[in-house]
Design a protein around this motif. Structure first.
Motif, PDB file in Angstrom:
ATOM      1  N   TYR A   1      36.804  -6.263  21.273  1.00  0.00           N
ATOM      2  CA  TYR A   1      37.906  -7.110  20.807  1.00  0.00           C
ATOM      3  C   TYR A   1      38.265  -6.763  19.360  1.00  0.00           C
ATOM      4  N   LEU A   2      37.259  -6.627  18.504  1.00  0.00           N
ATOM      5  CA  LEU A   2      37.508  -6.301  17.098  1.00  0.00           C
ATOM      6  C   LEU A   2      38.105  -4.909  16.938  1.00  0.00           C
ATOM      7  N   GLN A   3      37.694  -3.967  17.787  1.00  0.00           N
ATOM      8  CA  GLN A   3      38.244  -2.616  17.714  1.00  0.00           C
ATOM      9  C   GLN A   3      39.735  -2.604  18.036  1.00  0.00           C
ATOM     10  N   ALA A   4      40.159  -3.489  18.925  1.00  0.00           N
ATOM     11  CA  ALA A   4      41.548  -3.487  19.384  1.00  0.00           C
ATOM     12  C   ALA A   4      42.428  -4.517  18.682  1.00  0.00           C
ATOM     13  N   ILE A   5      41.841  -5.364  17.845  1.00  0.00           N
ATOM     14  CA  ILE A   5      42.609  -6.461  17.251  1.00  0.00           C
ATOM     15  C   ILE A   5      43.739  -5.919  16.373  1.00  0.00           C
ATOM     16  N   LYS A   6      44.876  -6.570  16.494  1.00  0.00           N
ATOM     17  CA  LYS A   6      46.052  -6.180  15.724  1.00  0.00           C
ATOM     18  C   LYS A   6      46.157  -7.061  14.470  1.00  0.00           C
ATOM     19  N   PRO A   7      46.901  -6.585  13.465  1.00  0.00           N
ATOM     20  CA  PRO A   7      46.987  -7.338  12.203  1.00  0.00           C
ATOM     21  C   PRO A   7      47.433  -8.795  12.366  1.00  0.00           C
ATOM     22  N   GLY A   8      48.370  -9.060  13.258  1.00  0.00           N
ATOM     23  CA  GLY A   8      48.830 -10.428  13.456  1.00  0.00           C
ATOM     24  C   GLY A   8      47.711 -11.368  13.882  1.00  0.00           C
ATOM     25  N   LYS A   9      46.851 -10.898  14.766  1.00  0.00           N
ATOM     26  CA  LYS A   9      45.721 -11.725  15.213  1.00  0.00           C
ATOM     27  C   LYS A   9      44.662 -11.836  14.123  1.00  0.00           C
ATOM     28  N   MET A  10      44.548 -10.815  13.288  1.00  0.00           N
ATOM     29  CA  MET A  10      43.614 -10.905  12.166  1.00  0.00           C
ATOM     30  C   MET A  10      44.056 -12.018  11.217  1.00  0.00           C
ATOM     31  N   VAL A  11      45.359 -12.122  10.999  1.00  0.00           N
ATOM     32  CA  VAL A  11      45.893 -13.191  10.144  1.00  0.00           C
ATOM     33  C   VAL A  11      45.597 -14.552  10.780  1.00  0.00           C
ATOM     34  N   LEU A  12      45.803 -14.666  12.093  1.00  0.00           N
ATOM     35  CA  LEU A  12      45.519 -15.935  12.768  1.00  0.00           C
ATOM     36  C   LEU A  12      44.045 -16.320  12.633  1.00  0.00           C
ATOM     37  N   TRP A  13      43.154 -15.348  12.708  1.00  0.00           N
ATOM     38  CA  TRP A  13      41.726 -15.638  12.523  1.00  0.00           C
ATOM     39  C   TRP A  13      41.461 -16.137  11.102  1.00  0.00           C
ATOM     40  N   CYS A  14      42.145 -15.548  10.133  1.00  0.00           N
ATOM     41  CA  CYS A  14      41.980 -16.022   8.749  1.00  0.00           C
ATOM     42  C   CYS A  14      42.495 -17.445   8.600  1.00  0.00           C
ATOM     43  N   TYR A  15      43.602 -17.770   9.277  1.00  0.00           N
ATOM     44  CA  TYR A  15      44.079 -19.151   9.277  1.00  0.00           C
ATOM     45  C   TYR A  15      43.004 -20.080   9.824  1.00  0.00           C
ATOM     46  N   LEU A  16      42.392 -19.674  10.922  1.00  0.00           N
ATOM     47  CA  LEU A  16      41.369 -20.516  11.545  1.00  0.00           C
ATOM     48  C   LEU A  16      40.144 -20.666  10.636  1.00  0.00           C
ATOM     49  N   ILE A  17      39.766 -19.605   9.966  1.00  0.00           N
ATOM     50  CA  ILE A  17      38.648 -19.668   9.019  1.00  0.00           C
ATOM     51  C   ILE A  17      38.982 -20.638   7.888  1.00  0.00           C
ATOM     52  N   TRP A  18      40.197 -20.527   7.346  1.00  0.00           N
ATOM     53  CA  TRP A  18      40.624 -21.415   6.255  1.00  0.00           C
ATOM     54  C   TRP A  18      40.602 -22.865   6.728  1.00  0.00           C
ATOM     55  N   TYR A  19      41.114 -23.088   7.929  1.00  0.00           N
ATOM     56  CA  TYR A  19      41.126 -24.432   8.508  1.00  0.00           C
ATOM     57  C   TYR A  19      39.696 -24.947   8.664  1.00  0.00           C
ATOM     58  N   GLY A  20      38.806 -24.123   9.193  1.00  0.00           N
ATOM     59  CA  GLY A  20      37.415 -24.531   9.404  1.00  0.00           C
ATOM     60  C   GLY A  20      36.719 -24.911   8.104  1.00  0.00           C
ATOM     61  N   VAL A  21      36.954 -24.138   7.066  1.00  0.00           N
ATOM     62  CA  VAL A  21      36.350 -24.449   5.761  1.00  0.00           C
ATOM     63  C   VAL A  21      36.896 -25.775   5.239  1.00  0.00           C
ATOM     64  N   THR A  22      38.190 -25.978   5.376  1.00  0.00           N
ATOM     65  CA  THR A  22      38.788 -27.230   4.905  1.00  0.00           C
ATOM     66  C   THR A  22      38.243 -28.424   5.683  1.00  0.00           C
TER      67      THR A  22
END
Length: 125
Positions: free
Chosen positions: A7-28
Motif C-alpha cells: 500500500y505504501l509503495q503505491a500510495i499517491k500524493p493525494g492519499k498521503m495528504v489525507l493521511w497527514c490530515y488524519l494524523i493531525w486530527y488524531g493528535v488534536t
C-alpha cells in the motif's frame, strides 16, 4: 505487513495528504478529547447527512468501499474537530500550544518519511 508495505509503495500524493490530515486530527483529539456525547452524536449526524450528499455526488457506478468510508469520515472529523477546538485559541487549525503543533507536524513528517523510505527501497530492488 506485506499488504501495508505494498500500500505504501503505491500510495499517491493525494492519499498521503489525507493521511497527514488524519494524523493531525488524531493528535488534536488526543489533546482535546471531550467525552461529551453531544459532540460525537452531532458529528455522526453531520457525517450521515454530508456523507450521503457526497456519496450521491460521485459516480453512480461500482463504489470503492474505502472511498465511501472516507466520504463519511471526513465530515465527521471536520465537525468533531471544530467542536473540540472551539474557544481553545486555535488559529484556523494550528494549536496555540507549540508542543501540540510540533507533535502533529512530527507525526506527519514520520509518516511521509516512512512512505519515502518504502518507495526508495522498492526502486532499489
Amino acid at each position: 505487513m506485506k499488504g501495508f508495505i505494498q500500500y505504501l509503495q503505491a500510495i499517491k500524493p493525494g492519499k498521503m495528504v489525507l493521511w497527514c490530515y488524519l494524523i493531525w486530527y488524531g493528535v488534536t483529539v488526543f489533546f482535546y478529547f471531550d467525552p461529551s456525547p453531544k459532540i460525537w452524536v452531532n458529528s455522526a449526524g453531520i457525517s450521515a447527512v454530508v456523507g450521503t450528499g457526497l456519496l450521491l455526488s460521485v459516480s453512480s457506478g461500482k463504489r470503492d468501499p474505502w472511498q465511501t468510508f472516507r466520504l463519511y469520515l471526513m465530515p465527521f472529523c471536520v465537525s468533531s474537530f471544530a467542536a473540540l477546538i472551539k474557544d481553545q485559541g486555535f488559529i484556523v487549525f494550528i494549536s496555540p500550544n507549540i508542543h501540540e503543533t510540533l507533535v502533529s507536524v512530527l507525526g506527519c513528517f514520520l509518516f511521509l518519511a516512512m512512505v519515502l523510505i518504502v518507495k526508495a527501497r522498492r526502486h532499489r530492488a
